[in-house]
Design an enzyme around this catalytic site. Structure first.
Site, short mmCIF file in Angstrom:
data_model
loop_
_atom_site.label_atom_id
_atom_site.label_comp_id
_atom_site.label_asym_id
_atom_site.label_seq_id
_atom_site.Cartn_x
_atom_site.Cartn_y
_atom_site.Cartn_z
N ILE A 107 15.17 16.36 -8.21
CA ILE A 107 15.27 17.83 -8.23
C ILE A 107 15.53 18.36 -6.82
CG2 ILE A 107 13.91 18.09 -10.32
CD1 ILE A 107 11.47 18.74 -8.65
N GLY A 108 16.22 17.53 -6.06
CA GLY A 108 16.47 17.90 -4.66
C GLY A 108 15.50 17.20 -3.74
N THR A 109 14.68 16.32 -4.31
CA THR A 109 13.56 15.73 -3.60
C THR A 109 13.91 14.48 -2.82
OG1 THR A 109 13.13 14.85 -5.80
CG2 THR A 109 11.68 16.57 -5.02
N GLY A 169 6.18 12.29 -8.93
CA GLY A 169 7.47 11.62 -9.14
C GLY A 169 7.74 10.47 -8.19
N LEU A 212 7.46 7.21 2.13
CA LEU A 212 8.52 6.30 1.68
C LEU A 212 9.80 6.48 2.48
CD1 LEU A 212 7.73 6.94 -2.06
CD2 LEU A 212 7.24 4.83 -0.81
N ASN A 213 10.05 7.72 2.89
CA ASN A 213 11.24 8.02 3.68
C ASN A 213 10.93 9.27 4.49
OD1 ASN A 213 13.69 8.90 4.69
ND2 ASN A 213 14.84 8.50 2.81
N PRO A 214 10.73 9.13 5.79
CA PRO A 214 10.31 10.29 6.58
C PRO A 214 11.30 11.46 6.54
CG PRO A 214 10.08 8.25 7.83
CD PRO A 214 10.80 7.89 6.57
N VAL A 217 4.17 14.29 -1.70
CA VAL A 217 4.00 15.33 -0.67
C VAL A 217 4.65 16.66 -1.06
CG1 VAL A 217 3.86 13.73 1.28
CG2 VAL A 217 6.09 14.60 0.58
N GLU A 243 4.22 18.98 -3.20
CA GLU A 243 3.42 20.19 -3.43
C GLU A 243 2.43 20.41 -2.29
OE1 GLU A 243 2.10 19.53 -7.50
OE2 GLU A 243 3.95 20.45 -8.22
#
Lengths: 316, 730
Positions: B468-470, B511, B616-618, B689, B691
């Site tokens: 969703i753009g995440t 997610g 997981l990915n900064p 992260v 929310e």
């Protein structure tokens, strides 16, 4: 949106004559407001007369030393004009405070003056609105309605909509004059203070223009000098209509002009309030907002207007 | 794969790809406008027609007649399908509250009542305006939340209690008792709900924009009385959801109804002016917080009682949840009330509950610190807890809230802040500093994936997970790459299709943690499948440099097999996870300027410190957090879905009337991720992260406005009209 026919006008007089000939015709310039309203069927013209290419895109100097602005000069071009920036900075600042860069690139001088209110009840065709559907009532004046953005003065029991323009507020402070051509080919000069009319019992009637009459120019008088400023107060930094805006021209002797946006159905200025400028913001607003009838939700605009002017006058 | 015990040392602790800054795989598609969003999927079905919705213009009542004759005769119109003629349809799910379409009853303003199908968008829109509807209008009843609150505020039946709150509060030497309000919020996502539907031999395909593919598939099957396998949902790109796309919305139902009727594909997008009332919103709240403490700052009593409005059958905004677990205190009282009101459907919006609850709680914590004469950081540190305050035998799996506060204070320069409210000035601007704690659960849900290894050595990941753009595409590629010894560029990730294995989907910030665990499970299965193919024991293989190493040789993945090798698995989370509290923590610090004359508030700098396990990915994690911070600025300073209580609707109809921050509102944003791991969360030891980044931000801003001006505002948004009368003269 309803189906409509479209023509390109040849010259201003022909455009005005055509508009008077065809009932429910409308002029289109940048279309930034009209097309949105047509999609919602708030505006339902059957014919559009495109006036972008009829020789009204120049800014020229007048014999009096002022500027004559073509009605189709875009907001971007007007605000960026070096003469405007130098001699009428309040106008440049007001225009730059409005809308977005994309909209200003498209929106025209006359279209900006004639844009419609952003009252949410005007925008929802299912809601009562005396401006959109005369006699249907005012949705914003019902108990429980949302009126925070709406007008506090010059309004009536039929309508509390505001005029949303920033540019017009600066033009009001500058005593601009609107030039028009009527359907019979005559030209007319209308002081900007007389262009917009108060709602009274007929909020659908927003200007002094007669059917078909076309704005051709806006004339600025010779530069008035002084310190010029435009302060637009809003909940976010950009792309929002004013809660209150103040156009100020202040001369070295303390005299000057004050016009307000975001508070009334037209750019709001009173000579007797200008006369109080040497006495400070409280004195000015006591006169300028005398007779205000705000709702519970928008009464803050009275305090805000005074404090905004105080900031501009650097009152401690 | 079962996840039944905390993760031990594993390959992610020596990661080469996971956890490394990796730019978004789908970035080029997004910035070139070529990512296929639902409404622009022109290639998926031939001869797409356009459906335009007709919506109810009353809040409550029923349709008595609809006249579609004029509309049907309009140019290009194929049909007009009305709710009364379709009749009541099964509710799509237990989580949809308002009826989406069908029947005569109207439960909310702008409920869909017809869809006009035409050859072009313009024709459909023009005809929709010609549909005439008559209603029998019901009284909407009171929409006065304050009055509803006053009726129930002393009702503490069924309250969640620990110890004796009343006695402890009564005897506490220092107390506060304050009431806060938060308004309704609109999701205001960039992409409005949109769907294309097509029927083929009784089977339905919907190309849409939805966060939860499996739920959408089940909802459409239920609504149209089909078997789930006869419904396909495809949603590879989603232009923002924020919770409103967790459940199917009327666009999907209208498109599917219309497509079935006309026997051709039909697409429907909800026009912007209809999104606000037709979809859902975060409900407004009134929240009373009482805190009692010892003179040295130990909380002895804490109560959080709140009310929110809800549609009949809805669940409102659960503003009290975080207070059950965030701070220590032996005596506790928690109670949530619902007031049933005839407003459009309230439903989940990013950090449902915590977003609104922390807006109140984190002001209250500051008010209490001030009452105690304590630094707000020190007061929060003192009341940290490492166990669930309602169940002290239940520990937090991993909680570094104190470190978030202390790291943040240090990085922000908290010690040099303005300490006397109203005392720091920069020209016309009063300068203030504020902070807030952040708390949000760290849930995980079962999630599956299928991995294909092509003869050419390409790794393809297929899962019904959504992005969703995440950044889902990117972190799933990283995960598969890590396990299979390839680079992220070697991995193609395919998402959002119900024909792929069921996944956790995107919601509740579960997610990323869940779906990476699911891809890990599938990748482990792929390792086994490769071992089987080679006739080796998987324990004897290692995967690196796009090759499989056995004890004696290195075999490139390319050419490993003449045919595709396929492996599939899912992660399932055991009960042990709920034997502890798995949550995420943070601290937000902000500096604001408040115009001393006008009360305009503008952010000057922002810092978030987040404790969410392995990042997981900064890059994509930071993007999530700063997006949340922007949303928090909106909640603090401008977002207000004001209610017309006379007519039961939200008058703001577009993104000019419902203001969210623009670029000019957002200053420099800094995000610090603590280097933490949560072995109880997932095999990757990661939590969400998305929310957390929003939680607490608005309160930090409100606290900073107080610090700048000396005027405390307890009603959001903190717009100038709420305090200009109390602002000292400039």
């Amino acid at each position: 949106m309803r189906s409509f026919s479209y023509e390109r006008a040849v010259d201003p007089a022909q455009a005005a004559a055509r508009a008077a000939e065809i009932p429910d015709a409308k002029f289109i310039g940048g279309g930034t407001n009209l097309l949105d309203l047509m999609k919602l069927e708030i505006e339902t013209p059957i014919h559009l007369i495109d006036v972008r290419d009829i020789g009204l895109t120049e800014i020229t100097e007048t014999e009096e030393g002022g500027l004559r602005i073509g009605a189709q000069v875009t907001n971007t071009d007007l605000s960026a004009d070096s003469r405007v920036r130098r001699d009428y900075p309040v106008l440049t600042r007001a225009i730059a405070a409005g809308a977005s860069g994309q909209i200003r690139n498209k929106a025209t001088t006359a279209g900006n003056l004639l844009q419609r209110t952003r009252c949410p009840y005007f925008y929802d065709p299912a809601q009562p609105c005396n401006k959109r559907a005369p006699g249907s009532g005012c949705g914003a004046l019902t108990e429980g309605a949302f009126s925070r953005q709406l007008g506090v003065i010059g309004t009536s029991e039929t309508c509390i909509a505001t005029h949303p323009s920033d540019m017009a507020v600066a033009m009001r402070a500058l005593d601009a004059v609107v030039e028009t051509v009527t359907p019979n080919g005559m030209t007319r000069r209308i002081a900007i203070e007389d262009l917009h009319v108060l709602p009274g019992q007929t909020p659908e009637q927003e200007t002094a223009l007669m059917p078909g009459e076309l704005i051709t120019h806006v004339v600025l008088p010779a530069p008035v000098g002084g310190q010029q400023a435009y302060h637009k107060v809003r909940d976010r930094s950009s792309y929002a209509f004013a809660l209150v805006s103040v156009a100020l021209i202040q001369q070295a002797d303390g005299t000057g002009a004050v016009a307000l946006g975001g508070v009334a159905p037209k750019p709001w200025r009173r000579a007797e309030a200008d006369a109080e400028l040497p006495n400070g913001s409280r004195a000015v607003m006591a006169r300028l907002l005398e007779g205000a009838s705000p709702t519970e939700e928008n009464a803050f605009k009275l305090t805000l207007a005074e404090r905004t002017l105080a900031a501009m006058l650097k009152e401690g | 794969m079962q996840f039944n015990t905390p993760a031990g040392q594993n390959l992610f602790d020596d990661a080469k790809v996971v956890g490394k800054p990796t730019t978004r795989i789908d970035g080029p598609l997004k910035v070139t406008g070529t990512a296929p969003y639902a409404y622009e999927r022109h290639d998926v079905a031939e001869g797409q027609l356009v459906g335009y919705p007709v919506l109810a213009t009353i809040a409550k009542g029923r349709i008595t007649s609809m006249d579609t004759d004029t509309a049907k005769a309009m140019p290009g119109v194929l049909d007009v399908i009305t709710a009364p003629e379709v009749g009541e349809m099964p509710s799509p799910s237990d989580m949809n509250v308002a009826p989406l379409f069908g029947g005569k009853e109207i439960a909310q303003y702008h409920q869909a009542i017809a869809v006009v199908v035409a050859e072009t968008f313009e024709q459909a829109r023009a005809a929709a305006a010609k549909v005439q509807t008559e209603y029998e209008v019901d009284e909407i009843g009171s929409l006065d939340l304050q009055a509803a609150w006053e009726d129930v505020m002393d009702d503490r039946s069924d309250a969640t209690r620990v110890g004796d709150f009343e006695a402890a509060f009564e005897s506490a030497p220092v107390t506060i008792d304050k009431t806060y309000t938060t308004p309704s919020h609109s999701h205001a996502m960039m992409e409005p709900p949109a769907s294309i539907a097509q029927w083929d031999d009784g089977k339905l395909t919907v190309w849409t924009s939805n966060q939860m593919i499996e739920w959408a598939q089940a909802a459409l099957a239920k609504t149209f009385e089909l078997d789930a396998e006869d419904v396909r949902v495809d949603s590879p790109y989603i232009g923002g959801g924020f919770g409103v796309k967790l459940f199917v919305r009327s666009d999907a139902i209208l498109a599917a109804q219309a497509a079935r009727r006309v026997g051709q594909a039909v697409k429907v997008a909800m026009p912007r002016p209809m999104v606000m009332n037709n979809t859902a919103h975060r409900a407004s709240t009134i929240q009373r917080i009482r805190i009692g403490a010892t003179r040295d700052g130990q909380i002895t009593a804490i109560a959080h009682e709140a009310i929110s409005h809800a549609m009949e059958g809805g669940s409102g905004e659960n503003a009290i949840g975080q207070t059950r677990q965030f701070y220590a205190g032996d005596n506790r009282l928690i109670k949530m009330h619902l007031a049933t009101m005839a407003l459009p459907e309230e439903n989940a919006m990013r950090a449902p509950g915590e977003a609104a609850g922390l807006m109140a709680l984190e002001i209250a914590m500051d008010e209490m610190a001030e009452e105690l004469g304590m630094d707000p950081v020190a007061f929060r540190v003192m009341n940290d807890t490492q166990v669930d305050p309602e169940d002290p035998d239940k520990p937090f799996s991993e909680r570094n809230f104190v470190e978030c506060l202390e790291r943040g204070a240090d990085a922000f320069g908290w010690a040099d802040r303005n300490t006397a409210p109203g005392a720091t000035r920069d020209g016309d601007w009063l300068i203030g500093h504020g902070l807030a704690g952040a708390y949000r659960g760290g849930p995980a849900m079962a999630s599956g994936a299928r991995i294909r290894l092509t003869p050419q050595g390409q790794v393809i990941v297929e899962t019904a997970m959504t992005d969703i753009g995440t950044g889902s595409y990117t972190i799933l590629a990283q995960t598969a790459a890590e396990v299979l010894g390839v680079t992220a560029e070697d991995v193609e990730v395919r998402l959002g299709d119900s024909s792929y294995p069921d996944s956790a989907g995107s919601g509740g910030q579960w997610g990323a943690a869940s779906s990476t665990a699911g891809v890990y499970a599938a990748a482990v299965a792929m390792r086994q499948a490769i071992a089987d193919h080679l006739g080796k024991d998987v324990e004897d293989l290692s995967f690196e440099d796009a090759s499989v190493r056995t004890t004696d040789k290195q075999i490139p993945l390319a050419g490993l097999s003449d045919t595709e090798i396929v492996a599939e698995d899912s992660i399932e989370f055991g009960d042990f996870r709920s034997e502890q509290v798995v949550s995420t923590f943070g601290a937000h610090f902000v500096e604001v300027g408040v115009n001393a004359y006008t009360g305009e508030t503008r952010l000057r700098r922002m810092l978030a410190v987040c404790d969410a396990g392995r990042i997981l990915n900064p890059i994509t994690a930071r993007s999530q957090v700063i997006g949340g911070m922007v949303m928090g600025v909106g909640a603090a300073l401008m977002e207000d879905a004001a209610i017309d209580t006379a007519r039961g609707f939200f008058p703001a109809h577009d993104l000019a009337g419902y203001e969210v921050p623009v670029h000019a509102d957002i200053p420099a944003q800094e995000v610090i991720f603590l280097d933490t791991l949560d072995p109880a969360s997932t095999p990757l030891k990661a939590k969400g992260v998305g929310e957390l980044g929003l939680c607490g931000v608005a309160a930090a801003v409100a606290n900073a406005v107080y610090n700048a001006t000396g005027v405390r505002v307890r009603d959001y948004p903190v717009t100038l009209d709420r305090f200009i009368d109390r602002l000292p003269s400039a």
